[in-house]
Write a protein that holds these residues in place. Structure first.
Motif, PDB file in Angstrom:
ATOM      1  N   LYS A  55     -12.103  67.097 -39.138  1.00 51.09           N
ATOM      2  CA  LYS A  55     -13.571  67.498 -39.331  1.00 51.09           C
ATOM      3  C   LYS A  55     -14.546  67.123 -38.005  1.00 51.09           C
ATOM      4  O   LYS A  55     -14.996  68.136 -37.374  1.00 51.09           O
ATOM      5  N   THR A  56     -14.250  66.001 -37.663  1.00 46.66           N
ATOM      6  CA  THR A  56     -15.316  65.261 -36.608  1.00 46.66           C
ATOM      7  C   THR A  56     -14.668  64.971 -35.382  1.00 46.66           C
ATOM      8  O   THR A  56     -15.198  64.494 -34.411  1.00 46.66           O
ATOM      9  N   LYS A  57     -13.251  64.953 -35.323  1.00 48.61           N
ATOM     10  CA  LYS A  57     -12.347  64.220 -34.288  1.00 48.61           C
ATOM     11  C   LYS A  57     -12.364  62.780 -34.189  1.00 48.61           C
ATOM     12  O   LYS A  57     -12.243  62.304 -32.998  1.00 48.61           O
ATOM     13  N   LYS A  58     -13.113  62.253 -35.258  1.00 43.47           N
ATOM     14  CA  LYS A  58     -13.305  60.746 -35.327  1.00 43.47           C
ATOM     15  C   LYS A  58     -12.712  60.244 -36.414  1.00 43.47           C
ATOM     16  O   LYS A  58     -12.653  60.779 -37.359  1.00 43.47           O
ATOM     17  N   ARG A  59     -12.078  58.931 -36.472  1.00 46.60           N
ATOM     18  CA  ARG A  59     -11.522  58.173 -37.535  1.00 46.60           C
ATOM     19  C   ARG A  59     -12.428  57.160 -37.949  1.00 46.60           C
ATOM     20  O   ARG A  59     -13.294  56.672 -37.148  1.00 46.60           O
ATOM     21  N   TYR A  60     -12.389  56.715 -39.157  1.00 44.68           N
ATOM     22  CA  TYR A  60     -12.937  55.473 -39.812  1.00 44.68           C
ATOM     23  C   TYR A  60     -12.924  54.337 -38.726  1.00 44.68           C
ATOM     24  O   TYR A  60     -11.651  54.403 -38.443  1.00 44.68           O
ATOM     25  N   THR A  61     -13.649  53.559 -38.526  1.00 44.56           N
ATOM     26  CA  THR A  61     -13.375  52.193 -37.946  1.00 44.56           C
ATOM     27  C   THR A  61     -12.742  51.435 -39.147  1.00 44.56           C
ATOM     28  O   THR A  61     -12.819  51.681 -40.220  1.00 44.56           O
ATOM     29  N   GLU A  62     -12.011  50.231 -38.742  1.00 47.41           N
ATOM     30  CA  GLU A  62     -11.255  49.307 -39.528  1.00 47.41           C
ATOM     31  C   GLU A  62     -12.116  48.786 -40.452  1.00 47.41           C
ATOM     32  O   GLU A  62     -12.229  48.855 -41.696  1.00 47.41           O
ATOM     33  N   THR A  63     -13.520  48.397 -39.901  1.00 47.04           N
ATOM     34  CA  THR A  63     -14.582  47.729 -40.850  1.00 47.04           C
ATOM     35  C   THR A  63     -15.115  48.806 -41.862  1.00 47.04           C
ATOM     36  O   THR A  63     -15.360  48.455 -43.093  1.00 47.04           O
ATOM     37  N   ALA A  64     -15.452  49.990 -41.424  1.00 47.49           N
ATOM     38  CA  ALA A  64     -15.761  50.890 -42.402  1.00 47.49           C
ATOM     39  C   ALA A  64     -14.944  51.265 -43.344  1.00 47.49           C
ATOM     40  O   ALA A  64     -15.355  51.608 -44.394  1.00 47.49           O
ATOM     41  N   ALA A  65     -13.733  51.266 -43.179  1.00 46.47           N
ATOM     42  CA  ALA A  65     -12.597  51.537 -44.087  1.00 46.47           C
ATOM     43  C   ALA A  65     -12.412  50.353 -45.167  1.00 46.47           C
ATOM     44  O   ALA A  65     -12.457  50.688 -46.359  1.00 46.47           O
ATOM     45  N   LYS A  66     -12.675  49.230 -44.581  1.00 44.85           N
ATOM     46  CA  LYS A  66     -12.511  48.302 -45.687  1.00 44.85           C
ATOM     47  C   LYS A  66     -13.804  48.201 -46.575  1.00 44.85           C
ATOM     48  O   LYS A  66     -13.890  47.717 -47.792  1.00 44.85           O
ATOM     49  N   LYS A  67     -15.019  48.842 -46.101  1.00 45.41           N
ATOM     50  CA  LYS A  67     -16.014  48.667 -46.824  1.00 45.41           C
ATOM     51  C   LYS A  67     -16.079  50.020 -48.038  1.00 45.41           C
ATOM     52  O   LYS A  67     -16.742  50.062 -48.973  1.00 45.41           O
ATOM     53  N   LEU A  68     -15.047  50.927 -47.835  1.00 46.98           N
ATOM     54  CA  LEU A  68     -14.852  51.711 -48.796  1.00 46.98           C
ATOM     55  C   LEU A  68     -14.120  51.126 -49.981  1.00 46.98           C
ATOM     56  O   LEU A  68     -14.264  51.451 -51.064  1.00 46.98           O
ATOM     57  N   LEU A  69     -13.532  49.901 -49.874  1.00 49.17           N
ATOM     58  CA  LEU A  69     -12.875  49.249 -51.236  1.00 49.17           C
ATOM     59  C   LEU A  69     -13.730  48.907 -52.058  1.00 49.17           C
ATOM     60  O   LEU A  69     -12.960  49.299 -53.377  1.00 49.17           O
ATOM     61  N   PRO A  70     -14.843  48.491 -52.118  1.00 53.26           N
ATOM     62  CA  PRO A  70     -15.482  48.251 -53.258  1.00 53.26           C
ATOM     63  C   PRO A  70     -15.836  49.581 -54.027  1.00 53.26           C
ATOM     64  O   PRO A  70     -15.938  49.563 -55.211  1.00 53.26           O
ATOM     65  N   GLY A  71     -16.198  50.637 -53.323  1.00 53.31           N
ATOM     66  CA  GLY A  71     -16.197  52.039 -54.262  1.00 53.31           C
ATOM     67  C   GLY A  71     -14.993  52.476 -54.800  1.00 53.31           C
ATOM     68  O   GLY A  71     -15.259  53.020 -55.904  1.00 53.31           O
ATOM     69  N   LEU A  72     -14.050  52.213 -54.275  1.00 51.97           N
ATOM     70  CA  LEU A  72     -12.841  52.672 -54.661  1.00 51.97           C
ATOM     71  C   LEU A  72     -12.186  51.643 -55.957  1.00 51.97           C
ATOM     72  O   LEU A  72     -11.777  52.136 -56.921  1.00 51.97           O
ATOM     73  N   LYS A  73     -12.765  50.643 -55.891  1.00 47.97           N
ATOM     74  CA  LYS A  73     -12.458  49.503 -57.275  1.00 47.97           C
ATOM     75  C   LYS A  73     -13.504  49.999 -58.264  1.00 47.97           C
ATOM     76  O   LYS A  73     -12.999  49.903 -59.410  1.00 47.97           O
ATOM     77  N   GLU A  74     -14.539  50.674 -58.117  1.00 49.11           N
ATOM     78  CA  GLU A  74     -15.710  51.090 -59.257  1.00 49.11           C
ATOM     79  C   GLU A  74     -14.723  52.403 -59.643  1.00 49.11           C
ATOM     80  O   GLU A  74     -15.012  52.563 -60.858  1.00 49.11           O
ATOM     81  N   THR A  75     -14.458  53.386 -58.726  1.00 48.44           N
ATOM     82  CA  THR A  75     -13.605  54.563 -59.152  1.00 48.44           C
ATOM     83  C   THR A  75     -12.483  54.266 -59.929  1.00 48.44           C
ATOM     84  O   THR A  75     -12.256  54.857 -60.985  1.00 48.44           O
ATOM     85  N   PHE A  76     -11.684  53.466 -59.294  1.00 45.42           N
ATOM     86  CA  PHE A  76     -10.175  53.253 -59.858  1.00 45.42           C
ATOM     87  C   PHE A  76     -10.318  51.891 -60.585  1.00 45.42           C
ATOM     88  O   PHE A  76      -9.956  50.833 -59.654  1.00 45.42           O
ATOM     89  N   LYS A  77     -10.486  51.604 -61.633  1.00 43.73           N
ATOM     90  CA  LYS A  77     -10.749  50.211 -62.222  1.00 43.73           C
ATOM     91  C   LYS A  77      -9.663  49.288 -62.223  1.00 43.73           C
ATOM     92  O   LYS A  77      -9.436  48.209 -61.861  1.00 43.73           O
ATOM     93  N   TRP A  78      -8.344  49.838 -62.222  1.00 43.15           N
ATOM     94  CA  TRP A  78      -7.074  49.099 -62.140  1.00 43.15           C
ATOM     95  C   TRP A  78      -6.775  48.598 -60.579  1.00 43.15           C
ATOM     96  O   TRP A  78      -5.979  47.726 -60.573  1.00 43.15           O
ATOM     97  N   LEU A  79      -7.880  48.951 -59.507  1.00 42.29           N
ATOM     98  CA  LEU A  79      -7.634  48.337 -58.182  1.00 42.29           C
ATOM     99  C   LEU A  79      -8.207  46.836 -58.349  1.00 42.29           C
ATOM    100  O   LEU A  79      -8.046  46.088 -57.336  1.00 42.29           O
ATOM    101  N   SER A  80      -8.846  46.623 -59.310  1.00 39.30           N
ATOM    102  CA  SER A  80      -9.606  45.204 -59.548  1.00 39.30           C
ATOM    103  C   SER A  80      -8.679  44.070 -59.833  1.00 39.30           C
ATOM    104  O   SER A  80      -8.711  42.853 -59.372  1.00 39.30           O
ATOM    105  N   SER A  81      -7.340  44.333 -60.272  1.00 35.92           N
ATOM    106  CA  SER A  81      -6.513  43.425 -61.034  1.00 35.92           C
ATOM    107  C   SER A  81      -5.674  42.731 -59.821  1.00 35.92           C
ATOM    108  O   SER A  81      -5.448  41.726 -59.740  1.00 35.92           O
ATOM    109  N   PRO A  82      -5.168  43.350 -58.698  1.00 32.01           N
ATOM    110  CA  PRO A  82      -4.460  42.674 -57.614  1.00 32.01           C
ATOM    111  C   PRO A  82      -5.138  41.960 -56.768  1.00 32.01           C
ATOM    112  O   PRO A  82      -6.704  42.068 -56.728  1.00 32.01           O
ATOM    113  N   ASP A  83      -4.634  41.319 -55.940  1.00 33.75           N
ATOM    114  CA  ASP A  83      -5.425  40.420 -54.949  1.00 33.75           C
ATOM    115  C   ASP A  83      -6.109  41.237 -53.762  1.00 33.75           C
ATOM    116  O   ASP A  83      -5.399  42.158 -53.255  1.00 33.75           O
ATOM    117  N   SER A  84      -7.231  41.055 -53.639  1.00 30.61           N
ATOM    118  CA  SER A  84      -8.160  41.997 -52.556  1.00 30.61           C
ATOM    119  C   SER A  84      -7.698  41.682 -51.451  1.00 30.61           C
ATOM    120  O   SER A  84      -7.920  42.678 -50.586  1.00 30.61           O
TER     121      SER A  84
END
Length: 173
Positions: A55-84
């Motif tokens: 879409k934009t010819k740009k990727r997420y930065t590594e920091t921005a990608a890591k900031k997606l993790l809390p939202g993913l954990k809320e969406t997919f509850k099973w992501l909370s059980s392994p080591d963050s």
């Protein structure tokens, strides 16, 4: 196996150990679950990066990608059980792959694509790019990486304490 890596920028030393562990059945299940979650996060972030790049010819930065993790954990509850830390490490490995891709000579990419053609596979534009690919459950080597933060990994005799797994017996080689 012990790996020592010297970081030239900060003059730090890193050590890596590889052991054969003897986990209980519960620990085996949690290890497999952690590996699966790391693979899911890696593939999810890679898919998001591909969509963003189209879409934009740009990727997420590594920091921005890591900031997606809390939202993913809320969406997919099973992501909370392994080591963050293991989930974050899977994202770091993806961005190391992007960095290696940038540094890779274009001739090597063309050779790699030609090799795929010779094997009967029709490469797509995605294959010519040479960047990280999706991880598969069918790969014979399954692993995850965790890192020591705030003294969360301890070793006593032939036992090691890992985050979320607890104490595991291991064999010294």
């Amino acid at each position: 196996m012990i790996k020592i890596k010297k970081d030239e920028k900060q003059n730090l030393h890193f050590k890596a150990f590889r052991f054969k562990i003897h986990p209980s059945d519960e620990q085996k299940q949690l290890i497999n679950q952690t590996i699966g979650c790391c693979r899911f996060v890696y593939n999810y972030i890679l898919n998001e990066n591909i969509k963003s790049f189209e879409k934009t010819k740009k990727r997420y930065t590594e920091t921005a990608a890591k900031k997606l993790l809390p939202g993913l954990k809320e969406t997919f509850k099973w992501l909370s059980s392994p080591d963050s830390i293991a989930l974050q490490a899977s994202i770091e490995y993806q961005y190391e792959g992007f960095k290696k891709y940038k540094d890779q000579p274009k001739k090597e990419l063309k050779k790699c694509a030609a090799k795929k053609c010779a094997e009967g596979y029709t490469p797509t534009a995605y294959d010519f790019k040479g960047h990280p690919t999706f991880k598969s459950k069918k790969n014979s080597i399954q692993s995850y990486t965790t890192k020591m933060t705030n003294n969360n990994i301890k070793m006593i005799d032939n036992h090691i304490q890992l985050p979320k797994l607890g104490w595991i017996r291991f064999s010294k080689s």
